[in-house]
Design an enzyme around this catalytic site. Structure first.
Site, PDB file in Angstrom:
ATOM      1  N   GLY A  42      -8.113  -2.366   0.350  1.00 58.32           N
ATOM      2  CA  GLY A  42      -8.703  -1.225   1.050  1.00 58.32           C
ATOM      3  C   GLY A  42      -9.918  -0.702   0.291  1.00 58.32           C
ATOM      4  N   ASP A  82      -0.460  -6.147  -5.673  1.00 56.47           N
ATOM      5  CA  ASP A  82      -0.047  -6.988  -4.541  1.00 56.47           C
ATOM      6  C   ASP A  82      -0.566  -8.432  -4.628  1.00 56.47           C
ATOM      7  OD1 ASP A  82       1.101  -4.688  -3.578  1.00 56.47           O
ATOM      8  OD2 ASP A  82      -0.548  -4.217  -2.205  1.00 56.47           O
ATOM      9  N   ALA A 101     -13.479  -0.896 -20.540  1.00 61.60           N
ATOM     10  CA  ALA A 101     -14.427  -2.006 -20.677  1.00 61.60           C
ATOM     11  C   ALA A 101     -15.739  -1.699 -19.947  1.00 61.60           C
ATOM     12  CB  ALA A 101     -13.799  -3.294 -20.121  1.00 61.60           C
TER      13      ALA A 101
HETATM   14  O1  F6P Z   1      -1.002  -1.662  -2.765  1.00 62.39           O
HETATM   15  C1  F6P Z   1      -0.128  -1.342  -3.789  1.00 62.39           C
HETATM   16  C2  F6P Z   1       1.150  -0.774  -3.229  1.00 62.39           C
HETATM   17  O2  F6P Z   1       1.998  -0.442  -4.312  1.00 62.39           O
HETATM   18  C3  F6P Z   1       1.891  -1.656  -2.224  1.00 62.39           C
HETATM   19  O3  F6P Z   1       2.639  -2.662  -2.828  1.00 62.39           O
HETATM   20  C4  F6P Z   1       2.722  -0.639  -1.496  1.00 62.39           C
HETATM   21  O4  F6P Z   1       3.047  -1.079  -0.188  1.00 62.39           O
HETATM   22  C5  F6P Z   1       1.804   0.555  -1.437  1.00 62.39           C
HETATM   23  O5  F6P Z   1       0.882   0.408  -2.507  1.00 62.39           O
HETATM   24  C6  F6P Z   1       2.493   1.884  -1.560  1.00 62.39           C
HETATM   25  O6  F6P Z   1       1.532   2.873  -1.386  1.00 62.39           O
HETATM   26  P1  F6P Z   1       1.736   4.384  -1.804  1.00 62.39           P
HETATM   27  O7  F6P Z   1       1.723   4.443  -3.298  1.00 62.39           O
HETATM   28  O8  F6P Z   1       0.580   5.090  -1.197  1.00 62.39           O
HETATM   29  O9  F6P Z   1       3.076   4.806  -1.280  1.00 62.39           O
END
Ligand code: F6P
Length: 327
Positions: free
Chosen positions: A108, A131, A26
């Site tokens: 982040g 999340d 998009a």
């Molecule tokens: O922020 C998305 C997420 O999937 C969270 O739910 C989880 O705690 C984190 O990322 C896991 O991070 P990574 O993929 O770096 O292990």
């Protein structure tokens, strides 16, 4: 206020979310419609620092809307969190002659976008994380698909739990936010939901499971958020230790990254499409330093400074409703 943008870049950052590709599509096609050149940045902020820009034309984003993940790649860049890293990113943007940036990602990523925006670079964020912990958007790209994936597993676990008269713990993602667990628990008819926002000890979980057996339930399902004070591993260890006294057999399933890799469902494709296009229109209007989010069924900009300063609350009253409905 119209702008004189000629070239924009788009990146995906942090954990991937189903729908990111629809957002990239998009952004690209809406920007092309404005007569701008579009570049994709490989692997999030790491690629911005390294200056890895790839041209995106209309055909380059064809056939991606229905795919999970992100064609650009994603990363969590420690270097971008430093002032030096951000200055390098600014240099790369300058060298590639990029006038504005679209950042597709969660908390982040938008905190990073805010920092870059404070250095004066024109950018707009797009709310994307499974999340759903980002202020400025009631729901973020990827949540609905991740929830459906979790639900499919929960439904299946209930079947086998009923056959064996067992209790099951299912741990879902969400970092420090209980949204996914709460919604998956309600929609999956869980007997107990454990989230970081509400302290729930192992004994409380155990007595809810016992109460479910007493009410004649053939199974007991506990949905636990990964960020809860007592996560699934801890709860399972506790129940193993006290198995004789508690009197039930329990199995654990951690869904983990399975929740992130699915093909986006209709809701996420549409949300990503609207937010991605909204980001480009916001830049065309001269807006910058904002996050495009979904608020009361509309695409709404919120200043990034506000987004990163606030913590998103979830409606914990729904926990009480889940208890009533699990009777
Ligand atoms: O922020 C998305 C997420 O999937 C969270 O739910 C989880 O705690 C984190 O990322 C896991 O991070 P990574 O993929 O770096 O292990």
């Amino acid at each position: 206020m119209p702008t004189n943008i000629r070239q924009i870049a788009v990146l995906t950052s942090g954990g991937d979310a189903p729908g990111m590709n629809a957002a990239i599509r998009a952004v690209t096609r809406t920007a092309l419609e404005h007569g701008w050149n579009v570049f994709g940045v490989r692997h999030g902020y790491a690629g911005l620092i390294a200056g890895t820009f790839v041209p995106l034309r209309a055909r380059d984003v064809g056939g991606i809307m229905q795919t999970g993940g992100t064609i650009l790649g994603s990363a969590r860049s420690a270097e971008f969190k430093t002032g030096e890293g951000r200055n390098k990113a600014l240099r790369s943007l300058g060298e590639a002659d990029i006038d504005a940036l679209v950042v597709i990602g969660g908390n982040g990523s938008q905190a990073g976008a805010n920092e870059l925006s404070l250095l004066g670079f024109p950018l707009v964020g797009v709310a994307s994380t499974i999340d759903n912990d980002l202020c400025g958007s009631e729901i973020t790209i990827g949540v609905d698909t991740a929830l459906n994936i979790a639900l499919e597993s929960i439904d299946r676990l209930k079947v086998t739990a009923s056959s064996h008269g067992r209790a099951f713990l299912v741990e879902v993602m969400g970092r420090n936010c209980g949204y996914l667990a709460l919604m998956a628990g309600i929609a999956g008819g869980a007997e107990v939901i454990v989230i970081p926002e509400v302290a729930t000890g192992p004994e409380e979980v155990a007595s809810s499971i016992q109460a479910a057996w007493q009410r004649g339930k053939p199974h007991a399902l506990v949905v636990v958020a990964e960020g809860a004070e007592h996560n699934a591993t801890e709860l399972a260890a506790y129940f193993r230790k006290h198995k004789e006294r508690l009197g039930f057999d329990l199995r654990v399933t951690t869904l983990g990254h399975v929740q992130r890799g699915g093909a986006p469902m209709a809701f996420d494709r549409l949300l990503a499409t609207r937010l991605g296009a909204g980001a480009v229109e916001a830049l065309a209007d001269g807006q910058q330093g904002v996050l495009m989010g979904y608020v009361r069924s509309a695409v709404v900009p919120t200043p990034l400074a506000e987004v990163v300063a606030r913590k998103k609350e979830i409606d914990t009253r729904l926990l009480e409703l889940s208890r009533v409905l699990a009777r």
